[in-house]
Design an enzyme around this catalytic site. Structure first.
Site, mmCIF file in Angstrom:
data_model
loop_
_atom_site.group_PDB
_atom_site.id
_atom_site.type_symbol
_atom_site.label_atom_id
_atom_site.label_comp_id
_atom_site.label_asym_id
_atom_site.label_seq_id
_atom_site.Cartn_x
_atom_site.Cartn_y
_atom_site.Cartn_z
ATOM 1 N N THR A 139 5.600 10.281 -1.286
ATOM 2 C CA THR A 139 5.998 9.903 0.017
ATOM 3 C C THR A 139 7.172 10.345 0.570
ATOM 4 O O THR A 139 8.127 10.613 -0.082
ATOM 5 C CB THR A 139 6.133 8.419 0.275
ATOM 6 O OG1 THR A 139 4.976 7.555 0.187
ATOM 7 C CG2 THR A 139 6.627 7.842 1.664
ATOM 8 N N VAL A 187 -3.972 0.553 3.824
ATOM 9 C CA VAL A 187 -2.804 0.903 4.683
ATOM 10 C C VAL A 187 -1.537 0.294 3.928
ATOM 11 O O VAL A 187 -1.451 -0.627 3.331
ATOM 12 C CB VAL A 187 -2.752 0.530 5.962
ATOM 13 C CG1 VAL A 187 -1.416 1.039 6.585
ATOM 14 C CG2 VAL A 187 -3.937 1.018 6.669
HETATM 15 N N1 ASP Z 1 4.776 3.387 -0.118
HETATM 16 C C1 ASP Z 1 3.584 4.440 -0.246
HETATM 17 C C2 ASP Z 1 2.534 3.661 0.011
HETATM 18 O O1 ASP Z 1 2.387 2.446 -0.619
HETATM 19 C C3 ASP Z 1 3.567 5.344 -1.593
HETATM 20 C C4 ASP Z 1 4.571 5.812 -1.681
HETATM 21 O O2 ASP Z 1 5.651 5.690 -1.260
HETATM 22 O O3 ASP Z 1 4.742 6.632 -2.746
HETATM 23 O O4 ASP Z 1 1.539 3.950 0.800
#
Ligand code: ASP
Length: 318
Positions: free
Chosen positions: A184, A213
């Site tokens: 992310t 989500v």
């Molecule tokens: N936090 C993000 C999600 O759970 C994934 C990530 O940060 O890698 O969609």
């Protein structure tokens, strides 16, 4: 008398005028990022992209632009790169599609916008901002959000645009190691006017199903900003970040308990760890203090202050 008036003028400028403690912090995801699994080329590519993102945000802030504009500009660079799990490099769902989430929040007035599960928007952070600026809603999801983006005249791409070999292989194996799962991107910034903002963009988790989500578009979980306290963008196992209300909890500890930014963000990451989650946050306050705690093996991250010197970090003990 003259010098008294002059001092008053200077004081007025110092209080109300443009400040030079502006700063910007980014992340490109947290996970099992170990030096031993990295090639020098791969590491250099990540550092170069992080630096490009920092410079894009810095250019906005240095020119007197808003924290919101800087956040959007910095995130665009990472969304357009296949290296990160956002925009171009988004991970695949169980159904072999790419469903993107993003959010942005303005600390000056607590306005926020977010999208969940968009499939055709090249830069989800921009449609999140449009939700904030052009509607009275905060979060749009699914087809309606894609339709809204199109109506707003944003760049729409064929879903194939998000198909990258690396992510496709990860989903084919149906396991994707940690590093492949996360990635992310996020940004928090403080501008010359003393306003802060936060933004986050992601493809979510590899192999996600049923319209899952994560924390990213949930205001107060993965993304939050309030001039009175801090701006926060998170990355990690989203379910835990939602349950711990991470971003707002950091803000609340500062507002109600008078914790410093560092103490508050560290404390909340510990809370995530106790629940069983892993990941981290980047955070900034209106004085320009920054924090980047994480409990995973690594987190792609970096910052740039008014001196214009970009700093990029990947591993734990850097
Ligand atoms: N936090 C993000 C999600 O759970 C994934 C990530 O940060 O890698 O969609």
């Amino acid at each position: 008398m003259k010098s008294f008036l002059y001092s008053l003028l200077l004081l007025g400028f110092a209080i109300g005028g443009p400040k030079d403690n502006f700063a910007l912090v980014i992340h490109g995801g947290a996970g099992t990022i170990l030096k031993k699994n990295m090639t020098p080329e791969k590491e250099a590519a990540y550092r170069a992209k992080l630096e490009e993102s920092l410079q894009a945000g810095y250019a906005v802030l240095n020119a007197g632009g808003s924290a919101m504009d800087a956040v959007e500009a910095a995130i665009h660079i990472m969304e357009d790169s296949p290296l990160f799990n956002a925009g171009k490099g988004a991970v695949f769902t169980n159904a072999g599609t790419n469903e993107l989430d993003a959010a942005i929040m303005n600390g000056a007035d607590l306005k926020a916008g977010a999208v969940a599960g968009v499939k055709t928007v090249k830069n989800p952070i921009t449609v999140a901002r449009k939700v904030m600026e052009e509607t009275w809603h905060v979060l749009l999801a699914g087809e309606g959000a894609d339709k809204f983006a199109e109506e707003q005249g944003l760049e729409i791409v064929d879903p194939k645009y998000f198909h990258t070999e690396r992510r496709w292989k990860a989903i084919q194996k149906m396991k994707g190691n940690e590093e492949e799962k996360y990635g992310t991107v996020g940004c928090v910034a403080l501008d010359k006017d003393g306003n802060i903002a936060a933004g986050t963009s992601t493809g979510g988790m590899t192999n996600k199903r049923w319209g899952r989500v994560g924390d990213v578009p949930i205001i107060g979980a993965g993304t939050y900003a309030n001039n009175k306290t801090c701006a926060v963008s998170a990355t990690g196992s989203g379910e835990y970040f939602i349950r711990a209300a991470v971003a707002h909890d950091i803000s609340a500890l500062m507002e109600y308990k008078r914790y410093s930014l560092k103490k508050a963000s560290k404390k909340v990451i510990q809370k995530v760890g106790k629940l069983g989650g892993s990941g981290g946050v980047i955070a900034i306050d209106a004085k320009g203090n920054i924090a980047m705690p994480f409990n995973s093996k690594g987190m792609y991250r970096g910052y740039i202050k008014s001196d214009g010197k970009p700093v990029t970090l990947i591993y734990k003990n850097e």
